[in-house]
Design an enzyme around this catalytic site. Structure first.
Site, PDB file in Angstrom:
ATOM      1  NE  ARG A 122      -6.760  -2.320   3.239  1.00  0.00           N
ATOM      2  CZ  ARG A 122      -5.797  -1.895   4.044  1.00  0.00           C
ATOM      3  NH1 ARG A 122      -4.711  -2.607   4.241  1.00  0.00           N
ATOM      4  NH2 ARG A 122      -5.922  -0.752   4.688  1.00  0.00           N
ATOM      5  CG  HIS A 135      -2.768   3.323   3.864  1.00  0.00           C
ATOM      6  ND1 HIS A 135      -3.089   1.979   3.790  1.00  0.00           N
ATOM      7  CD2 HIS A 135      -1.580   3.373   4.506  1.00  0.00           C
ATOM      8  CE1 HIS A 135      -2.119   1.259   4.352  1.00  0.00           C
ATOM      9  NE2 HIS A 135      -1.193   2.084   4.799  1.00  0.00           N
ATOM     10  CD  GLU A 146      -1.597  -0.263  10.167  1.00  0.00           C
ATOM     11  OE1 GLU A 146      -0.671   0.518  10.438  1.00  0.00           O
ATOM     12  OE2 GLU A 146      -1.408  -1.446   9.877  1.00  0.00           O
ATOM     13  CG  ASN A 203      -4.009  -3.559   8.650  1.00  0.00           C
ATOM     14  OD1 ASN A 203      -4.965  -4.070   8.064  1.00  0.00           O
ATOM     15  ND2 ASN A 203      -3.567  -2.348   8.350  1.00  0.00           N
ATOM     16  CE1 TYR A 205       2.833  -6.184   8.070  1.00  0.00           C
ATOM     17  CE2 TYR A 205       1.097  -4.907   9.125  1.00  0.00           C
ATOM     18  CZ  TYR A 205       1.806  -5.264   7.990  1.00  0.00           C
ATOM     19  OH  TYR A 205       1.492  -4.709   6.780  1.00  0.00           O
ATOM     20  CD  GLU A 240      -1.485  -3.006   5.933  1.00  0.00           C
ATOM     21  OE1 GLU A 240      -0.417  -3.059   6.578  1.00  0.00           O
ATOM     22  OE2 GLU A 240      -2.037  -1.942   5.600  1.00  0.00           O
TER      23      GLU A 240
HETATM   24  C1  PNW Z   1       1.453  -0.903   8.352  1.00  0.00           C
HETATM   25  N1  PNW Z   1       3.986  -1.042  14.304  1.00  0.00           N
HETATM   26  O1  PNW Z   1       2.176  -0.056   9.188  1.00  0.00           O
HETATM   27  C2  PNW Z   1       0.902   0.009   7.277  1.00  0.00           C
HETATM   28  O2  PNW Z   1      -0.488  -0.073   7.079  1.00  0.00           O
HETATM   29  C3  PNW Z   1       1.624  -0.090   5.983  1.00  0.00           C
HETATM   30  O3  PNW Z   1       1.460   1.113   5.276  1.00  0.00           O
HETATM   31  C4  PNW Z   1       3.078  -0.452   6.235  1.00  0.00           C
HETATM   32  O4  PNW Z   1       3.858  -0.390   5.081  1.00  0.00           O
HETATM   33  C5  PNW Z   1       3.087  -1.848   6.823  1.00  0.00           C
HETATM   34  O5  PNW Z   1       2.269  -1.936   7.968  1.00  0.00           O
HETATM   35  C6  PNW Z   1       4.485  -2.339   7.201  1.00  0.00           C
HETATM   36  O6  PNW Z   1       5.053  -1.527   8.168  1.00  0.00           O
HETATM   37  C7  PNW Z   1       2.612  -0.382  10.438  1.00  0.00           C
HETATM   38  O7  PNW Z   1       4.859  -0.248  14.763  1.00  0.00           O
HETATM   39  C8  PNW Z   1       3.589   0.434  10.974  1.00  0.00           C
HETATM   40  O8  PNW Z   1       3.536  -1.990  15.002  1.00  0.00           O
HETATM   41  C9  PNW Z   1       4.023   0.229  12.261  1.00  0.00           C
HETATM   42  C10 PNW Z   1       3.505  -0.825  13.002  1.00  0.00           C
HETATM   43  C11 PNW Z   1       2.531  -1.658  12.465  1.00  0.00           C
HETATM   44  C12 PNW Z   1       2.093  -1.433  11.187  1.00  0.00           C
END
Ligand code: PNW
Length: 488
Positions: A115, A159, A205, A333, A335, A394
């Site tokens: 991706r 992006h 995002e 995505n 996290y 992601e």
């Molecule tokens: C994503 N949060 O960003 C992006 O898609 C990527 O470009 C980035 O490098 C990656 O995650 C890691 O940070 C985020 O604050 C930025 O929850 C902030 C958040 C989540 C995702």
């Protein structure tokens, strides 16, 4: 019972660790008989697509080459004080020139998909107006290289590197003109790449680039909007997505699939009671109301409109129809999570349960280690909206990576993170949630936006001075996962 080590014993143990790190690792592959035990209950569905992800401004560099126009991230990163150490993406990973080697990294992992994102200002230096064919040529070369190596390209159209000219003329996503320009750009790219690129993501995002860039001022363009202006900007972003879906459908080769890559907020029931699970499902709609919910449902939730009152976005029924143009797949995505519990006293029927101060997180302070997000996220998307094809577009974590004496990064924290998140993802696929693939963020360390080069997310370590990439332990781990299609 807690063992107490004297300073000296501790130093010795640490020494043993350092020694171990310099010797050859034992073969990771188990014996045939052990393998069947190890993979029992750990397999992913047949044909599960394993990949990695990056984004244009974070890896490409070459910001002035072949007619690329400036983006809001060039402007922002060159404004003193906006990024850690005033880092910019001018060179980044020099992927623009080193892409062939980077494709070999993917191949060595056994990854089946990649991706990447297309830099809008390479293709339309001013955002609209005359195209720059040399800019698109880079992606033609990249796509050909991927396919020649048996890797499926998944392309993201936006992006975050918005052409600066659109910011200057229309206030970027504050202006409806930007939504329209995005659709034209999407149609142009789809026409030229979909003979080979079968999966296209419109926007990456909303939840990050609008909230962090237009609301908190921490990302480009560094604005601090509130009220109606903020809500209207959010609306123009989802409208841009919807218009782009229509433009792609109108100009792409048949068989092209279109979707989105959104960092949904993932409500997780704080304790898995039926009441809390129901509350988490309500929370999923409301916490994502301005983005994924309106895209999937074609309407803003009553609560979103009511709670915003006179600041609610202005829109037409036609807008909502465009925004909710049917998608072929949903990319999410993921996290971290947001714990919730049932709360009958709140009008929305749920309450947030904030992470306490001691909750473990990665070096990125927002990245709480919550593997269950990778179960609940796709489950909510499938259950609430009937999605039939879901990708984790992601997932990954930052770590304080330091090469050991042998040059290798032993990122056991990242391996532990990935293993526990994948275990929860497997729980979802085992229950029939239609997750078809997973893209690890990231193939390699890269420009982490406002954090500059300080927060590393890669499974390959990048020495920015030499541009050398070295597989970390997490790359060894991921190679095994891919080879066995199972958690190891
Ligand atoms: C994503 N949060 O960003 C992006 O898609 C990527 O470009 C980035 O490098 C990656 O995650 C890691 O940070 C985020 O604050 C930025 O929850 C902030 C958040 C989540 C995702």
């Amino acid at each position: 019972m807690k063992r107490k080590f004297s300073r000296r014993t501790f130093a010795k143990l640490a020494g043993v660790g350092a020694l171990a790190a310099t010797t050859e690792l034992p073969q990771l592959g188990p014996t045939a008989s052990a393998q069947s035990n190890m993979t029992t209950g750990r397999e992913f569905p047949r044909g599960f697509l394993w990949g990695t992800a990056t984004a244009s401004y974070q890896v490409e560099g070459a910001v002035k080459e072949d007619g690329r126009g400036p983006s809001i991230w060039d402007t922002f990163s060159h404004t003193p004080g906006k990024t850690v150490n005033n880092a910019t993406g001018d060179v980044a990973n020099d992927h623009y020139h080193l892409y062939k080697g980077d494709v070999q990294l993917m191949k060595a992992l056994g990854a089946k998909a990649y991706r990447f994102s297309i830099a809008w200002p390479r293709v339309f230096p001013n955002g609209d107006g005359p195209p720059n064919p040399k800019g698109l040529d880079f992606y033609n070369r990249l796509v050909d290289e991927l396919l020649a190596n048996g890797i499926q390209p998944f392309a993201t159209l936006y992006h975050w590197d918005l052409p600066q000219s659109l910011q200057d003329r229309f206030g970027g996503w504050e202006g409806r003109e930007t939504s329209k320009a995005f659709a034209d750009y999407a149609g142009y790219v789809a026409q030229r790449l979909t003979d080979r690129v079968k999966h296209i993501f419109t926007i990456n995002e909303f939840g990050a680039f609008i909230e962090v860039g237009y609301r908190w001022g921490v990302h480009a363009p560094g604005l601090r909007l509130t009220g109606l202006r903020l809500n209207q900007t959010r609306h123009h972003a989802v409208l841009g997505h919807g218009l782009a879906v229509q433009a792609i459908r109108a100009s792409a080769k048949s068989g092209t699939k279109v979707g989105i890559a959104e960092n949904i907020t993932v409500p997780v029931p704080v304790v898995e009671t039926p009441q809390n699970v129901a509350a988490a499902e309500r929370a999923m709609r409301e916490m994502n109301a301005q983005y994924l919910t309106v895209i999937m449902e074609g309407k803003y939730t009553d609560w979103y409109l009511k709670s915003n009152g006179a600041d609610a976005p202005k829109f037409t029924p036609e807008d909502l129809k465009s925004i909710s143009s049917p998608l072929d797949f949903v990319g999410i995505n993921i996290y971290t999570n947001q714990f919730v519990r049932a709360d009958e006293s709140s009008p929305a029927g749920f309450a947030h349960v904030p992470h306490p101060k001691s909750f473990p997180h990665a070096p990125s302070p927002w990245l709480f280690i919550t593997p269950d997000a990778l179960y609940w996220g796709p489950r909510h998307v499938a259950k609430l909206w009937g999605a039939k094809e879901i990708y984790i577009t992601e997932n990954g974590c930052s770590a304080a990576d330091e090469p050991a004496a042998d040059g290798k990064v032993y990122d056991t924290d990242r391996v532990t993170y990935l293993r526990s998140y994948l275990t929860q993802l497997r729980r979802a696929t085992a229950e029939g949630v239609p997750v078809r693939g997973y893209f690890l963020w990231s193939l390699m360390d890269n420009f982490e936006w406002a954090d500059g080069y300080t927060n590393r997310f890669g499974i390959h370590y990048v020495d920015y001075a030499s541009q050398k990439r070295t597989p970390k332990l997490s790359a060894d781990f991921y190679r095994e996962v891919i080879a066995r299609n199972a958690i190891v």
